[in-house]
Design a protein around this motif. Structure first.
Motif, PDB file in Angstrom:
ATOM      1  N   ARG A  33      58.251  11.994  -1.263  1.00 58.08           N
ATOM      2  CA  ARG A  33      56.912  11.623  -0.822  1.00 58.08           C
ATOM      3  C   ARG A  33      55.891  12.538  -1.502  1.00 58.08           C
ATOM      4  NH1 ARG A  33      55.726  14.207   5.211  1.00 58.08           N
ATOM      5  NH2 ARG A  33      55.662  16.384   4.520  1.00 58.08           N
ATOM      6  N   ILE A  34      54.655  12.110  -1.607  1.00 55.87           N
ATOM      7  CA  ILE A  34      53.580  12.952  -2.136  1.00 55.87           C
ATOM      8  C   ILE A  34      52.766  13.442  -0.950  1.00 55.87           C
ATOM      9  CG2 ILE A  34      51.576  13.054  -3.640  1.00 55.87           C
ATOM     10  CD1 ILE A  34      52.797  10.706  -5.222  1.00 55.87           C
ATOM     11  N   SER A  35      52.698  14.773  -0.799  1.00 58.54           N
ATOM     12  CA  SER A  35      51.984  15.338   0.336  1.00 58.54           C
ATOM     13  C   SER A  35      51.541  16.756  -0.001  1.00 58.54           C
ATOM     14  CB  SER A  35      52.898  15.363   1.572  1.00 58.54           C
ATOM     15  OG  SER A  35      52.224  15.878   2.704  1.00 58.54           O
ATOM     16  N   ASN A  36      50.387  17.150   0.529  1.00 60.45           N
ATOM     17  CA  ASN A  36      49.861  18.501   0.303  1.00 60.45           C
ATOM     18  C   ASN A  36      49.824  18.824  -1.178  1.00 60.45           C
ATOM     19  OD1 ASN A  36      48.895  21.073   0.974  1.00 60.45           O
ATOM     20  ND2 ASN A  36      50.950  21.937   1.107  1.00 60.45           N
ATOM     21  N   PHE A  37      49.298  17.896  -1.952  1.00 60.07           N
ATOM     22  CA  PHE A  37      49.279  18.053  -3.407  1.00 60.07           C
ATOM     23  C   PHE A  37      47.931  17.611  -3.953  1.00 60.07           C
ATOM     24  CE2 PHE A  37      49.717  16.405  -7.707  1.00 60.07           C
ATOM     25  CZ  PHE A  37      50.424  17.413  -8.344  1.00 60.07           C
ATOM     26  N   GLN A  38      47.298  18.475  -4.709  1.00 58.05           N
ATOM     27  CA  GLN A  38      46.063  18.086  -5.390  1.00 58.05           C
ATOM     28  C   GLN A  38      45.855  18.985  -6.600  1.00 58.05           C
ATOM     29  OE1 GLN A  38      43.084  18.669  -2.314  1.00 58.05           O
ATOM     30  NE2 GLN A  38      42.623  20.730  -3.040  1.00 58.05           N
ATOM     31  N   THR A  39      45.165  18.443  -7.602  1.00 59.06           N
ATOM     32  CA  THR A  39      44.888  19.196  -8.825  1.00 59.06           C
ATOM     33  C   THR A  39      43.419  19.046  -9.199  1.00 59.06           C
ATOM     34  OG1 THR A  39      45.441  17.329 -10.263  1.00 59.06           O
ATOM     35  CG2 THR A  39      47.242  18.826  -9.687  1.00 59.06           C
ATOM     36  N   ASP A  40      42.939  19.984  -9.981  1.00 63.37           N
ATOM     37  CA  ASP A  40      41.551  19.932 -10.455  1.00 63.37           C
ATOM     38  C   ASP A  40      41.415  19.115 -11.730  1.00 63.37           C
ATOM     39  OD1 ASP A  40      40.625  21.556  -8.392  1.00 63.37           O
ATOM     40  OD2 ASP A  40      41.099  23.387  -9.497  1.00 63.37           O
ATOM     41  N   GLN A  41      42.539  18.925 -12.442  1.00 62.34           N
ATOM     42  CA  GLN A  41      42.503  18.233 -13.726  1.00 62.34           C
ATOM     43  C   GLN A  41      43.507  17.080 -13.749  1.00 62.34           C
ATOM     44  OE1 GLN A  41      42.784  20.904 -17.124  1.00 62.34           O
ATOM     45  NE2 GLN A  41      41.956  22.608 -15.929  1.00 62.34           N
ATOM     46  N   PRO A  42      43.280  16.080 -14.586  1.00 63.96           N
ATOM     47  CA  PRO A  42      44.252  14.995 -14.733  1.00 63.96           C
ATOM     48  C   PRO A  42      45.595  15.551 -15.204  1.00 63.96           C
ATOM     49  CG  PRO A  42      42.176  14.438 -15.788  1.00 63.96           C
ATOM     50  CD  PRO A  42      42.098  15.893 -15.455  1.00 63.96           C
ATOM     51  N   LEU A  43      46.652  14.845 -14.877  1.00 56.48           N
ATOM     52  CA  LEU A  43      47.982  15.308 -15.257  1.00 56.48           C
ATOM     53  C   LEU A  43      48.901  14.112 -15.451  1.00 56.48           C
ATOM     54  CD1 LEU A  43      49.995  16.537 -12.143  1.00 56.48           C
ATOM     55  CD2 LEU A  43      47.909  15.176 -11.962  1.00 56.48           C
ATOM     56  N   TYR A  44      50.069  14.399 -16.014  1.00 57.60           N
ATOM     57  CA  TYR A  44      51.109  13.374 -16.129  1.00 57.60           C
ATOM     58  C   TYR A  44      51.927  13.435 -14.845  1.00 57.60           C
ATOM     59  CZ  TYR A  44      55.170  10.759 -17.707  1.00 57.60           C
ATOM     60  OH  TYR A  44      56.178   9.831 -17.805  1.00 57.60           O
ATOM     61  N   TYR A  45      51.990  12.330 -14.085  1.00 59.37           N
ATOM     62  CA  TYR A  45      52.725  12.304 -12.819  1.00 59.37           C
ATOM     63  C   TYR A  45      53.657  11.101 -12.825  1.00 59.37           C
ATOM     64  CZ  TYR A  45      53.519  13.397  -7.893  1.00 59.37           C
ATOM     65  OH  TYR A  45      54.106  13.782  -6.710  1.00 59.37           O
ATOM     66  N   ARG A  46      54.941  11.372 -12.690  1.00 57.20           N
ATOM     67  CA  ARG A  46      55.948  10.309 -12.684  1.00 57.20           C
ATOM     68  C   ARG A  46      56.742  10.412 -11.382  1.00 57.20           C
ATOM     69  NH1 ARG A  46      58.796   7.628 -17.211  1.00 57.20           N
ATOM     70  NH2 ARG A  46      60.328   6.233 -16.276  1.00 57.20           N
TER      71      ARG A  46
END
Length: 308
Positions: free
Chosen positions: A99-112
């Motif tokens: 699951r995706i949780s408690n996750f954030q970034t300031d910049q775009p990224l590669y997410y698979r």
């Protein structure tokens, strides 16, 4: 291009270690400068795998910012499961199956992210997509990771993609995966050699559910009696760690890898939410969970609902 570190979650299991190695290998082939590291000591199953394939144990780190500015994550995304200074780093890549949780970034990224049984299954596909050959040794390691995460393809998390990946990797590594898989899983069930503290930490992950801090550990065995005779000591260790780390609930899932059943020891409150989640009663802080083997699919979702 600046160097990046690649790592899986804290209290690493076989997939966390292997996925980091596999993804680092792939990214280096694609022109990046990466090193696979670990956020803890390999457990007994992983140590067996690394020894079997004559693969070195990855370097263990406590922090990353003192070495690099950017990192790549595998087999996790939740910050409380990652390196301690993750918020000070730039995350450039994530490959995960949770699951995706408690996750954030300031910049775009590669997410698979894909809902498969093992992170290494996704990475097998990425090797194929990028036309990069998987070496036999690495194939054996990735095969081990999928066997571990899917309990030799018996877990309800298992998908057709995991089955295809296992057959592909077994052919590359030239291994009878069923015979090897049983040997490997049994190697990870030597609980007598571990202290109570090692047992409750060896495959533990932290979650935030309904505003509660929840710790869930999983111990694989071939006989429940191996844990039953140590239950009081294990429960005392759970209580001490919960008090020290501020966990509201601490659950230890004990899974029999041969018959795919589990028991759960529960410490903390609200224990009523645990009973609600699994529609069962706790007796002496213990619950029987027939057919439950997956923390990701069979424990976290119903517990999250019950605590929400």
């Amino acid at each position: 291009m600046s160097k990046e570190l690649v790592f899986g979650h804290q209290s690493p299991d076989t997939d966390a270690i292997v996925a980091a190695k596999a993804y680092s290998y792939l990214q280096n082939k694609l022109g990046y400068d990466t090193e696979a590291v670990a956020l803890g000591e390999p457990n007994s199953e992983t140590a067996f795998v690394l020894n079997y394939f004559d693969e070195p144990t990855p370097r263990i780190i406590k922090t990353a910012k003192n070495e690099v500015d950017s990192v790549m994550l595998v087999d996790h995304n939740e910050f409380q499961q990652s390196v301690s200074d993750i918020k000070d780093l730039t995350i450039t890549h994530v490959v995960d199956h949770h699951r995706i949780s408690n996750f954030q970034t300031d910049q775009p990224l590669y997410y698979r992210a894909e809902p498969v049984g093992c992170c290494s299954t996704i990475i097998v596909k990425m090797f194929d997509e990028n036309k990069v050959e998987i070496p036999a040794q690495l194939a054996g390691l990735m095969l081990s990771a999928i066997i571990s995460d899917t309990l030799l393809l018996k877990s309800p998390t298992t998908t057709e993609e995991d089955k295809i990946a296992v057959k592909t990797l077994a052919e590359i590594a030239d291994i009878d995966y069923e015979k090897y898989g049983i040997e490997m899983l049994k190697a990870g069930t030597n609980v007598s050699a571990k202290t109570d503290q090692e047992l409750i930490d060896s495959d533990a992950k932290s979650f935030t559910m309904g505003g509660k801090s929840v710790r869930i550990d999983q111990i694989n065995v071939v006989e429940f009696s191996e844990i039953d005779k140590r239950k009081n000591d294990i429960e005392n260790a759970m209580k001490a760690e919960a008090a020290d780390k501020g966990y509201d609930l601490f659950l230890v899932l004990i899974t029999n890898v041969l018959n795919s059943d589990s028991k759960m020891i529960v410490v903390g409150e609200p224990s009523s939410a645990v009973e609600k989640a699994f529609n069962s009663k706790l007796i002496d802080d213990t619950m029987s969970l027939p057919g439950v083997v997956s923390r990701k699919k069979q424990v976290v979702p119903p517990l999250t609902d019950a605590l929400s």
